[in-house]
Design a protein around this motif. Structure first.
Motif, PDB file in Angstrom:
ATOM      1  N   LYS A   1       0.916  -1.147   0.067  1.00 23.55           N
ATOM      2  CA  LYS A   1       0.090   0.105   0.017  1.00 23.55           C
ATOM      3  C   LYS A   1       0.879   0.964  -0.136  1.00 23.55           C
ATOM      4  O   LYS A   1       0.583   2.402  -0.755  1.00 23.55           O
ATOM      5  CB  LYS A   1      -0.974   0.087   1.168  1.00 23.55           C
ATOM      6  CG  LYS A   1      -1.915  -1.092   1.370  1.00 23.55           C
ATOM      7  CD  LYS A   1      -3.263  -0.743   0.391  1.00 23.55           C
ATOM      8  CE  LYS A   1      -4.153   0.399   0.851  1.00 23.55           C
ATOM      9  NZ  LYS A   1      -5.090   0.836  -0.403  1.00 23.55           N
ATOM     10  N   LEU A   2       1.914   1.212   0.873  1.00 19.34           N
ATOM     11  CA  LEU A   2       2.729   2.404   1.090  1.00 19.34           C
ATOM     12  C   LEU A   2       3.642   2.690  -0.290  1.00 19.34           C
ATOM     13  O   LEU A   2       3.644   3.833  -1.006  1.00 19.34           O
ATOM     14  CB  LEU A   2       3.780   2.073   2.138  1.00 19.34           C
ATOM     15  CG  LEU A   2       4.914   3.265   2.117  1.00 19.34           C
ATOM     16  CD1 LEU A   2       4.279   4.687   2.621  1.00 19.34           C
ATOM     17  CD2 LEU A   2       5.974   2.869   3.164  1.00 19.34           C
ATOM     18  N   LYS A   3       3.929   1.607  -1.235  1.00 16.22           N
ATOM     19  CA  LYS A   3       4.735   1.617  -2.303  1.00 16.22           C
ATOM     20  C   LYS A   3       3.734   2.157  -3.544  1.00 16.22           C
ATOM     21  O   LYS A   3       4.285   3.100  -4.369  1.00 16.22           O
ATOM     22  CB  LYS A   3       5.143   0.485  -2.672  1.00 16.22           C
ATOM     23  CG  LYS A   3       5.889   0.284  -4.315  1.00 16.22           C
ATOM     24  CD  LYS A   3       7.162   1.299  -4.030  1.00 16.22           C
ATOM     25  CE  LYS A   3       7.881   1.316  -5.431  1.00 16.22           C
ATOM     26  NZ  LYS A   3       9.092   2.195  -5.035  1.00 16.22           N
ATOM     27  N   ASN A   4       2.597   1.621  -3.133  1.00 14.79           N
ATOM     28  CA  ASN A   4       1.277   2.294  -4.331  1.00 14.79           C
ATOM     29  C   ASN A   4       1.320   3.889  -4.120  1.00 14.79           C
ATOM     30  O   ASN A   4       1.136   4.477  -5.351  1.00 14.79           O
ATOM     31  CB  ASN A   4       0.326   1.457  -4.039  1.00 14.79           C
ATOM     32  CG  ASN A   4       0.220   0.296  -4.710  1.00 14.79           C
ATOM     33  OD1 ASN A   4       1.140  -0.280  -5.268  1.00 14.79           O
ATOM     34  ND2 ASN A   4      -0.825  -0.665  -4.235  1.00 14.79           N
ATOM     35  N   ARG A   5       1.065   4.255  -2.944  1.00 12.65           N
ATOM     36  CA  ARG A   5       0.887   5.682  -2.608  1.00 12.65           C
ATOM     37  C   ARG A   5       2.253   6.462  -3.234  1.00 12.65           C
ATOM     38  O   ARG A   5       2.202   7.634  -3.631  1.00 12.65           O
ATOM     39  CB  ARG A   5       0.846   5.940  -1.273  1.00 12.65           C
ATOM     40  CG  ARG A   5      -0.517   5.134  -0.825  1.00 12.65           C
ATOM     41  CD  ARG A   5      -0.839   5.624   0.623  1.00 12.65           C
ATOM     42  NE  ARG A   5      -2.161   5.311   1.089  1.00 12.65           N
ATOM     43  CZ  ARG A   5      -2.683   5.526   2.483  1.00 12.65           C
ATOM     44  NH1 ARG A   5      -1.897   6.385   3.274  1.00 12.65           N
ATOM     45  NH2 ARG A   5      -3.823   5.230   2.796  1.00 12.65           N
ATOM     46  N   MET A   6       3.348   5.875  -2.903  1.00 11.43           N
ATOM     47  CA  MET A   6       4.471   6.546  -3.085  1.00 11.43           C
ATOM     48  C   MET A   6       4.604   6.690  -4.663  1.00 11.43           C
ATOM     49  O   MET A   6       4.967   7.740  -5.478  1.00 11.43           O
ATOM     50  CB  MET A   6       5.825   5.761  -2.687  1.00 11.43           C
ATOM     51  CG  MET A   6       5.994   5.929  -1.228  1.00 11.43           C
ATOM     52  SD  MET A   6       7.132   4.758  -0.472  1.00 11.43           S
ATOM     53  CE  MET A   6       8.619   5.453  -1.575  1.00 11.43           C
ATOM     54  N   SER A   7       4.156   5.575  -5.653  1.00  9.97           N
ATOM     55  CA  SER A   7       4.285   5.531  -7.001  1.00  9.97           C
ATOM     56  C   SER A   7       3.291   6.772  -7.450  1.00  9.97           C
ATOM     57  O   SER A   7       3.520   7.487  -8.395  1.00  9.97           O
ATOM     58  CB  SER A   7       3.754   4.295  -7.527  1.00  9.97           C
ATOM     59  OG  SER A   7       4.748   3.469  -7.069  1.00  9.97           O
ATOM     60  N   ALA A   8       1.924   6.648  -6.810  1.00 13.65           N
ATOM     61  CA  ALA A   8       1.130   7.593  -7.137  1.00 13.65           C
ATOM     62  C   ALA A   8       1.660   9.114  -7.069  1.00 13.65           C
ATOM     63  O   ALA A   8       1.135  10.139  -7.824  1.00 13.65           O
ATOM     64  CB  ALA A   8      -0.102   7.449  -6.365  1.00 13.65           C
ATOM     65  N   SER A   9       2.140   9.419  -6.080  1.00 14.04           N
ATOM     66  CA  SER A   9       2.526  10.589  -5.650  1.00 14.04           C
ATOM     67  C   SER A   9       3.633  11.179  -6.525  1.00 14.04           C
ATOM     68  O   SER A   9       3.842  12.392  -6.833  1.00 14.04           O
ATOM     69  CB  SER A   9       3.060  10.662  -4.106  1.00 14.04           C
ATOM     70  OG  SER A   9       4.186  10.017  -4.033  1.00 14.04           O
ATOM     71  N   ASP A  10       4.316  10.347  -7.104  1.00 12.83           N
ATOM     72  CA  ASP A  10       5.509  10.664  -7.904  1.00 12.83           C
ATOM     73  C   ASP A  10       4.897  10.747  -9.463  1.00 12.83           C
ATOM     74  O   ASP A  10       5.770  11.223 -10.222  1.00 12.83           O
ATOM     75  CB  ASP A  10       6.489   9.607  -8.267  1.00 12.83           C
ATOM     76  CG  ASP A  10       7.174   9.171  -6.721  1.00 12.83           C
ATOM     77  OD1 ASP A  10       7.254   9.971  -6.098  1.00 12.83           O
ATOM     78  OD2 ASP A  10       7.547   8.171  -6.535  1.00 12.83           O
TER      79      ASP A  10
END
Length: 360
Positions: A350-359
């Motif tokens: 979930k954290l990785k998905n959020r980081m990818s979305a914010s980038d």
């Protein structure tokens, strides 16, 4: 030969490893904890594992074709990967030792009384080592050859002992024991079923197709049946009080089985069941340990692990000490580990998905 396996082969491996372990190791623990209500513990443990199957199904969607350890290294750090690997391997080493110890002890106490434990352990470890240093496909193929006879024998003993069973002995419920005792027994069931998730974490990148929730549900249900049937049979045949004093209840169930008037004492057939599960389980454990570290020459490390097990076998460790360790420490810590790893992986994804979305 490719090193990937099909979903059906994965299911075969799980049924042989986890299912047979439940027959010989988990059933006595459940009976010791919940007594006459042990069969309720199996149901509760099964229901407790279902939410975690949902969680892992979501996590597995992001890990198709890649090892969980490689994914952690790619997205976080190599140090974090090594920590996770060491935790997995530590539990695998303990699983391997308890499997060897239980098998050699049972063999030495039942049908090879005068054979030294070291000789039995050497034979068991040697046969498992023979296929574990190769490919996972080899382990799966061996499991596919063994499992039809295991299934037929289990159905045979379940049907054949109906005439000797008094199912009224399962009642009354929750009179002799408390809900706390039932949940303690359920803990062992939960831990054994959580092994499905742990093994899938380590094998999912080597399975040709994606494992879905329906596959996990089917597997857990099979393990549930494999566990609850011998629990019910043990209580219905021997009674709740006597069941608590039996160390190998499944073996004794086979001992009372007969065909007609002249064919009795068919307990030798249980030897095939037990050793088939032990053979595949140890081979898988040895394979997974070296595969987790991406070792190019796994045979040497696997031989060292087997030698380590042999030294432990001749150490002054009693059966009661092993039983107490499993009952009070190991399965509790394994349950905590399985829950923590499942939730942690879910959060990391979930954290990785959020980081990818914010980038973006």
């Amino acid at each position: 030969m490719t090193n990937q396996i099909s979903i059906s082969q994965f299911c075969i491996i799980i049924v042989l490893t986890t299912g047979i372990k439940n027959l010989v190791q988990i059933v006595p623990l459940i009976l010791a904890s919940a007594g006459r209500d042990a069969w309720i513990s199996v149901i509760v443990g099964y229901l407790l594992i279902l939410p975690f199957l949902f969680i892992w199904t979501f996590a597995n969607k992001k890990l198709v074709g890649i090892s969980i350890f490689d994914w952690i290294e790619m997205n976080y750090s190599k140090v974090f990967r090594q920590i996770v690997v060491l935790l997995f391997v530590a539990f695998l080493l303990v699983e391997g030792f308890t499997t060897v110890m239980e098998t050699t002890s049972w063999t030495n106490n039942t049908y090879l009384i005068h054979t030294p434990k070291l000789v039995v352990a050497l034979a068991v470890l040697g046969s498992s080592l023979y296929i574990s240093y190769g490919k996972l496909k080899v382990v799966a193929i061996c499991g596919g050859v063994l499992i039809p006879f295991v299934i037929v024998l289990q159905i045979f003993v379940a049907i054949g002992t109906i005439k000797d069973s008094n199912y009224l002995l399962l009642l009354p419920i929750l009179i002799e024991n408390r809900w706390l005792d039932v949940f303690q027994g359920a803990l062992f069931v939960f831990a054994s079923m959580a092994e499905i998730i742990i093994l899938l974490m380590m094998l999912q990148h080597q399975i040709i197709k994606k494992v879905t929730f329906k596959h996990l549900f089917f597997l857990s249900f099979v393990i549930f049946i494999v566990t609850i049937v011998p629990v019910i049979d043990t209580i219905a045949i021997f009674g709740a009080e006597e069941a608590l004093r039996i160390k190998y209840p499944v073996f004794l169930i086979w001992r009372i089985l007969g065909i007609g008037e002249y064919f009795n004492h068919l307990d030798f057939l249980s030897i095939y069941q037990w050793l088939a599960g032990t053979f595949i389980r140890l081979a898988l454990i040895l394979y997974l340990i070296t595969n987790a570290f991406n070792m190019k020459k796994p045979l040497i490390i696997q031989m060292l692990i087997c030698i380590f097990y042999l030294f432990l076998i001749i150490a002054p460790i009693s059966d009661m000490q092993i039983f107490s360790f499993l009952q009070h420490y190991y399965y509790l810590s394994y349950s905590i580990f399985a829950v923590a790893v499942t939730i942690l992986l879910f959060l990391l994804i979930k954290l990785k998905n959020r980081m990818s979305a914010s980038d973006r």
